[in-house]
Motif scaffolding. Structure first.
Motif, PDB file in Angstrom:
ATOM      1  N   THR A  20       0.877  -1.183   0.000  1.00 57.02           N
ATOM      2  CA  THR A  20       0.000   0.000   0.000  1.00 57.02           C
ATOM      3  C   THR A  20       0.915   1.235   0.000  1.00 57.02           C
ATOM      4  O   THR A  20       2.121   1.119   0.221  1.00 57.02           O
ATOM      5  CB  THR A  20      -0.861   0.040   1.282  1.00 57.02           C
ATOM      6  N   LYS A  21       0.296   2.387  -0.195  1.00 57.33           N
ATOM      7  CA  LYS A  21       1.110   3.610  -0.117  1.00 57.33           C
ATOM      8  C   LYS A  21       1.336   3.948   1.360  1.00 57.33           C
ATOM      9  O   LYS A  21       0.401   3.802   2.157  1.00 57.33           O
ATOM     10  CB  LYS A  21       0.371   4.765  -0.781  1.00 57.33           C
ATOM     11  N   ASP A  22       2.518   4.414   1.686  1.00 52.61           N
ATOM     12  CA  ASP A  22       2.771   4.846   3.071  1.00 52.61           C
ATOM     13  C   ASP A  22       2.242   6.286   3.211  1.00 52.61           C
ATOM     14  O   ASP A  22       2.822   7.234   2.677  1.00 52.61           O
ATOM     15  CB  ASP A  22       4.273   4.776   3.376  1.00 52.61           C
ATOM     16  N   ILE A  23       1.127   6.421   3.913  1.00 48.90           N
ATOM     17  CA  ILE A  23       0.462   7.730   4.009  1.00 48.90           C
ATOM     18  C   ILE A  23       1.360   8.738   4.716  1.00 48.90           C
ATOM     19  O   ILE A  23       1.550   9.871   4.257  1.00 48.90           O
ATOM     20  CB  ILE A  23      -0.886   7.599   4.771  1.00 48.90           C
ATOM     21  N   LEU A  24       1.948   8.278   5.821  1.00 53.14           N
ATOM     22  CA  LEU A  24       2.781   9.177   6.639  1.00 53.14           C
ATOM     23  C   LEU A  24       3.966   9.696   5.817  1.00 53.14           C
ATOM     24  O   LEU A  24       4.238  10.903   5.786  1.00 53.14           O
ATOM     25  CB  LEU A  24       3.263   8.414   7.878  1.00 53.14           C
ATOM     26  N   ALA A  25       4.642   8.772   5.137  1.00 53.99           N
ATOM     27  CA  ALA A  25       5.814   9.182   4.342  1.00 53.99           C
ATOM     28  C   ALA A  25       5.385  10.143   3.229  1.00 53.99           C
ATOM     29  O   ALA A  25       6.078  11.130   2.939  1.00 53.99           O
ATOM     30  CB  ALA A  25       6.498   7.956   3.754  1.00 53.99           C
ATOM     31  N   SER A  26       4.212   9.877   2.638  1.00 58.27           N
ATOM     32  CA  SER A  26       3.773  10.743   1.532  1.00 58.27           C
ATOM     33  C   SER A  26       3.436  12.148   2.032  1.00 58.27           C
ATOM     34  O   SER A  26       3.660  13.131   1.325  1.00 58.27           O
ATOM     35  CB  SER A  26       2.578  10.120   0.802  1.00 58.27           C
ATOM     36  N   LEU A  27       2.920  12.252   3.267  1.00 60.72           N
ATOM     37  CA  LEU A  27       2.645  13.581   3.832  1.00 60.72           C
ATOM     38  C   LEU A  27       3.961  14.283   4.164  1.00 60.72           C
ATOM     39  O   LEU A  27       4.085  15.500   4.005  1.00 60.72           O
ATOM     40  CB  LEU A  27       1.765  13.484   5.079  1.00 60.72           C
ATOM     41  N   GLY A  28       4.941  13.508   4.627  1.00 57.83           N
ATOM     42  CA  GLY A  28       6.278  14.064   4.913  1.00 57.83           C
ATOM     43  C   GLY A  28       6.884  14.678   3.661  1.00 57.83           C
ATOM     44  O   GLY A  28       7.555  15.722   3.723  1.00 57.83           O
ATOM     45  N   GLU A  29       6.621  14.041   2.501  1.00 59.03           N
ATOM     46  CA  GLU A  29       7.197  14.553   1.241  1.00 59.03           C
ATOM     47  C   GLU A  29       6.607  15.901   0.830  1.00 59.03           C
ATOM     48  O   GLU A  29       7.306  16.725   0.257  1.00 59.03           O
ATOM     49  CB  GLU A  29       6.940  13.542   0.110  1.00 59.03           C
ATOM     50  N   VAL A  30       5.313  16.082   1.099  1.00 63.85           N
ATOM     51  CA  VAL A  30       4.690  17.338   0.652  1.00 63.85           C
ATOM     52  C   VAL A  30       4.515  18.340   1.798  1.00 63.85           C
ATOM     53  O   VAL A  30       3.786  19.324   1.674  1.00 63.85           O
ATOM     54  CB  VAL A  30       3.321  17.085  -0.038  1.00 63.85           C
ATOM     55  N   LYS A  31       5.213  18.063   2.893  1.00 58.61           N
ATOM     56  CA  LYS A  31       5.049  18.905   4.091  1.00 58.61           C
ATOM     57  C   LYS A  31       5.476  20.349   3.830  1.00 58.61           C
ATOM     58  O   LYS A  31       6.516  20.593   3.235  1.00 58.61           O
ATOM     59  CB  LYS A  31       5.884  18.317   5.227  1.00 58.61           C
ATOM     60  N   GLN A  32       4.639  21.309   4.307  1.00 54.67           N
ATOM     61  CA  GLN A  32       5.042  22.724   4.238  1.00 54.67           C
ATOM     62  C   GLN A  32       5.154  23.240   5.657  1.00 54.67           C
ATOM     63  O   GLN A  32       6.149  23.023   6.306  1.00 54.67           O
ATOM     64  CB  GLN A  32       4.022  23.501   3.418  1.00 54.67           C
ATOM     65  N   LYS A  33       4.083  23.867   6.155  1.00 59.57           N
ATOM     66  CA  LYS A  33       4.124  24.415   7.519  1.00 59.57           C
ATOM     67  C   LYS A  33       3.656  23.386   8.554  1.00 59.57           C
ATOM     68  O   LYS A  33       3.746  23.618   9.753  1.00 59.57           O
ATOM     69  CB  LYS A  33       3.211  25.641   7.590  1.00 59.57           C
TER      70      LYS A  33
END
Ligand code: CTP
Length: 403
Positions: A308-321
């Motif tokens: 599956t996609k790693d949700i946490l890692a994917s949010l880390g990649e597009v993290k801004q503020k």
């Protein structure tokens, strides 16, 4: 659910004609989910009966230190009442009672309770126009506010005397709203939006079967409740669980699969201040989903799974503020693995549970966590209820937001 839900409200009633409105006020607090106890000045019983208020509040109503007619009477402990209260509300607050509060006079149970209460105190004045405007009353208001007591101003309108002007007790619903807004406005997460993932995901095999896990969702739901009680707007994306929550600040987004959770998380992530990912997301899902029930045939059955996609890692990649918080569930080399995940997934905090610790993990009501930040500062906590663990996590979140 109101911010007053489960809170202990002690209502102090003094002797003004507006005391008749306190029956509705007790009802409004109960409707908001609060526990209510009432203390009255002796003279206020001429305006509203203790029986009405005890029936509505479902608690005994006290107005004296002890019942003089009963030789076995127990002492009504004002200190205990004061300590019980999360909030003390004096309504209606007459000029006489307010003046005594300002001067520390202590000649009835209500005043003794006021002097011993450590909680926030609200007072809602009600009196005739000229009394309200008198410099002495104004001084009293200023003195009480200098003590940190919060005034719920009287409204204008026709008064019991027939005069028209300021002095009417605020309406019961408005008193409740005033207090709710005041509490919310002072909460540390007021104005922040927090995204939380919770529970397991179910990965379908066919229309009747799925691959899942034992996550109860309890940790995530407790974080959601604790966030809301600190004033945050919460988006709770949850896989299938038996948990329930009903709070005006919590928006529940139910999902089933890891892909659903991924999509929902990315939909909301852009606009949040904090994301806390506590869900036990399936790492693998069936490569094919049969649209018909799979029939049993051979003695063995081979299932091909894909990541599956790693949700946490994917949010880390597009993290801004956003402040991004992940969980790590480990059985060995816990600290090393958790630090690795913190770095690899670009997190600000990671909450580590070790399955080695008794009472930690999926189904229990307790958890034992270690919280690690980006600088690898490590805080290890005792075994606690998940509700308490949620508070510890949010304390760290608030520290980071304030830093
Ligand atoms: N997580 C996620 N999406 C996934 C898998 C995990 O968002 N597909 C999140 C979890 O919600 C948790 C964190 O990643 O916050 C760590 O989950 P964990 O299962 O401990 O680690 P994994 O990264 O899946 O690594 P491993 O299973 O190999 O230990």
């Amino acid at each position: 659910m109101s911010i007053l839900s489960s809170k202990n409200i002690l209502l102090g009633i003094s002797a003004g004609i507006a005391a008749y409105k306190t029956a509705s006020l007790v009802r409004a607090f109960i409707k908001a989910g609060a526990n209510v106890k009432v203390v009255m000045t002796p003279a206020s019983k001429d305006f509203v009966t203790p029986l009405t208020l005890s029936t509505l509040s479902k608690n005994p109503v006290h107005s004296t230190f002890y019942n003089e007619d009963d030789e076995n009477a127990e002492w009504n402990n004002h200190v205990e009442l004061g300590l019980w209260a999360d909030y003390l509300i004096i309504a209606p607050a007459t000029a006489n009672t307010l003046s005594k509060m300002a001067n520390g006079t202590c000649d009835n149970l209500l005043l003794a309770t006021y002097l011993s209460a450590k909680c926030p105190v609200y007072f809602a004045p009600a009196m005739d126009l000229d009394m309200y405007k008198h410099p002495s009353t104004k001084n009293t208001f200023t003195t009480l506010q200098s003590f940190g007591n919060i005034m719920i101003p009287a409204t204008s309108g026709e008064l019991a005397s027939g005069l028209v002007g300021q002095g009417r007790l605020a309406e019961p619903e408005d008193i409740v709203t005033f207090i709710e807004n005041d509490i919310l406005g002072k909460l540390p997460l007021k104005g922040k939006t927090i995204l939380i993932t919770a529970g397991p995901t179910h990965e379908a095999l066919d229309p009747v079967r799925f691959i899942g896990n034992h996550s109860s969702g309890k940790m995530g739901f407790e974080i959601a409740k604790a966030s809301a009680s600190l004033g945050a707007n919460v988006i709770l994306i949850t896989g299938p669980t038996n948990q329930q929550v009903n709070h005006s600040l919590i928006q529940v987004v139910p999902v089933v699969s890891a892909q659903n959770m991924y999509d929902a998380a990315h939909t909301y992530y852009k606009n949040v201040d904090v994301a806390i990912l506590s869900a036990a997301v399936a790492d693998y899902k069936p490569k094919e989903i049969s649209n018909k029930k799979i029939k049993k045939s051979d003695t063995t059955f081979v299932l091909e799974l894909e990541k599956t996609k790693d949700i946490l890692a994917s949010l880390g990649e597009v993290k801004q503020k956003q402040l991004l918080v992940g969980f790590a569930l480990e059985t060995n080399n816990e600290l090393e693995y958790a630090k690795g995940k913190l770095k690899k997934k670009n997190l600000d905090l990671i909450v580590l549970n070790s399955l080695k610790d008794k009472g930690a993990g999926f189904k229990s009501d307790t958890n034992k966590v270690t919280i690690i930040d980006k600088e690898f500062n490590i805080k290890a906590y005792e075994l606690k209820s998940k509700a308490e663990v949620a508070k510890d996590i949010l304390r760290e979140v608030i520290n980071k937001l304030d830093a």
